[in-house]
Design a protein around this motif. Structure first.
Motif, PDB file in Angstrom:
ATOM      1  N   TYR A  45      13.662 -33.795  -9.622  1.00  0.00           N
ATOM      2  CA  TYR A  45      14.270 -33.502 -10.787  1.00  0.00           C
ATOM      3  C   TYR A  45      15.091 -34.389 -11.418  1.00  0.00           C
ATOM      4  O   TYR A  45      15.021 -34.728 -12.562  1.00  0.00           O
ATOM      5  N   ALA A  75       7.096 -29.786  -9.628  1.00  0.00           N
ATOM      6  CA  ALA A  75       6.715 -28.629  -9.771  1.00  0.00           C
ATOM      7  C   ALA A  75       6.057 -27.913  -8.559  1.00  0.00           C
ATOM      8  O   ALA A  75       6.028 -26.873  -8.013  1.00  0.00           O
ATOM      9  N   THR A  78       8.482 -27.565  -5.915  1.00  0.00           N
ATOM     10  CA  THR A  78       9.233 -26.362  -5.857  1.00  0.00           C
ATOM     11  C   THR A  78       8.561 -25.097  -5.645  1.00  0.00           C
ATOM     12  O   THR A  78       9.126 -24.064  -5.140  1.00  0.00           O
ATOM     13  N   PHE A 110      11.555 -24.249 -11.373  1.00  0.00           N
ATOM     14  CA  PHE A 110      10.170 -24.214 -11.177  1.00  0.00           C
ATOM     15  C   PHE A 110       9.639 -23.922 -12.623  1.00  0.00           C
ATOM     16  O   PHE A 110       8.902 -24.679 -13.309  1.00  0.00           O
ATOM     17  N   TYR A 113      10.362 -27.380 -14.565  1.00  0.00           N
ATOM     18  CA  TYR A 113       9.250 -28.286 -14.464  1.00  0.00           C
ATOM     19  C   TYR A 113       8.220 -28.013 -15.117  1.00  0.00           C
ATOM     20  O   TYR A 113       7.431 -28.772 -15.920  1.00  0.00           O
ATOM     21  N   LEU A 114       7.781 -26.653 -15.164  1.00  0.00           N
ATOM     22  CA  LEU A 114       6.586 -26.126 -16.120  1.00  0.00           C
ATOM     23  C   LEU A 114       6.849 -26.364 -17.424  1.00  0.00           C
ATOM     24  O   LEU A 114       5.831 -26.692 -18.232  1.00  0.00           O
TER      25      LEU A 114
END
Length: 220
Positions: A45, A75, A78, A110, A113-114
């Motif tokens: 990240y 992602a 995670t 998560f 990231y999405l």
């Protein structure tokens, strides 16, 4: 490849030869996947956010590409961390999921990231997508120290950190060494995958240029 070799060696060492834990038995062995995946999810990240900041401030296209390519890798890592945590939690806590501070903050990671992945696909113009993604990635960095310190700030079922730079690890060397090999292997593998994906992104964006067409002819 070095990363694959380290992962194979670490997994074999940890899953087949490390001793069973005196409390958890063999269920603890999930840490050889869970811990490295969680480490890389957090470190990845920062890679994504820093790349986004560089692209946002200095308008570097390569940094924007790294940010975009780092998002799906992060992602996936995670998700692996959350899934393996649930697998470990069932025999340990008696449930697949609890709204624990560490677990919940990882779930937020998560979704961040999405969110970056979604923003990359939501805009027709790449520059707009990059700017929106970078802003979200930078805002989301506030969640990283929360994840790190959640087990110290709140009462949680999740065990405290067992790998610390400032003190000796409580893990026995026979269990610790294969874990360290796995962590290093994950880092090497992450770097390789990120480089490959970034190369593909560069070639895709610059496919109309002469130098990319020359590479395609040479490889074809």
């Amino acid at each position: 490849m070095i990363g694959v070799g380290l992962l194979a060696a670490g997994a074999t060492w940890g899953l087949a030869f490390a001793p069973a834990d005196f409390k958890q038995g063999n269920s603890y062995r999930i840490i050889y996947i869970h811990v490295p995946a969680a480490f890389l999810a957090l470190a990845g990240y920062y890679v994504m956010a820093i790349s986004g900041a560089v692209g946002l401030i200095w308008k570097m296209k390569l940094a924007d590409m790294v940010m975009k390519c780092a998002a799906p890798i992060g992602a996936a890592l995670t998700f692996v961390a959350l899934f393996t945590g649930a697998v470990w939690g069932k025999p340990t806590w008696g449930t697949w999921w609890v709204w624990d501070a560490r677990i919940t903050s990882m779930l937020v990671l998560f979704f961040l990231y999405l969110g970056v992945i979604a923003l990359q696909e939501a805009y027709q113009h790449q520059d707009t997508a990059n700017k929106a993604s970078a802003i979200l990635a930078l805002v989301g960095t506030v969640n990283i120290p929360i994840i790190y310190k959640s087990v110290d700030w709140w009462y949680t079922l999740h065990q405290p950190a067992t790998l610390k730079l400032t003190s000796e690890s409580p893990i026995h060397p026979s269990m610790l060494y294969p874990l360290l090999v796995m962590i290093i292997g994950f880092y090497v593998f992450y770097a390789w995958v990120l480089l490959v994906r970034t190369r593909q992104e560069i070639l895709e964006r610059e496919k109309k240029t002469r130098w990319v067409q020359d590479i395609a002819k040479a490889e074809g």
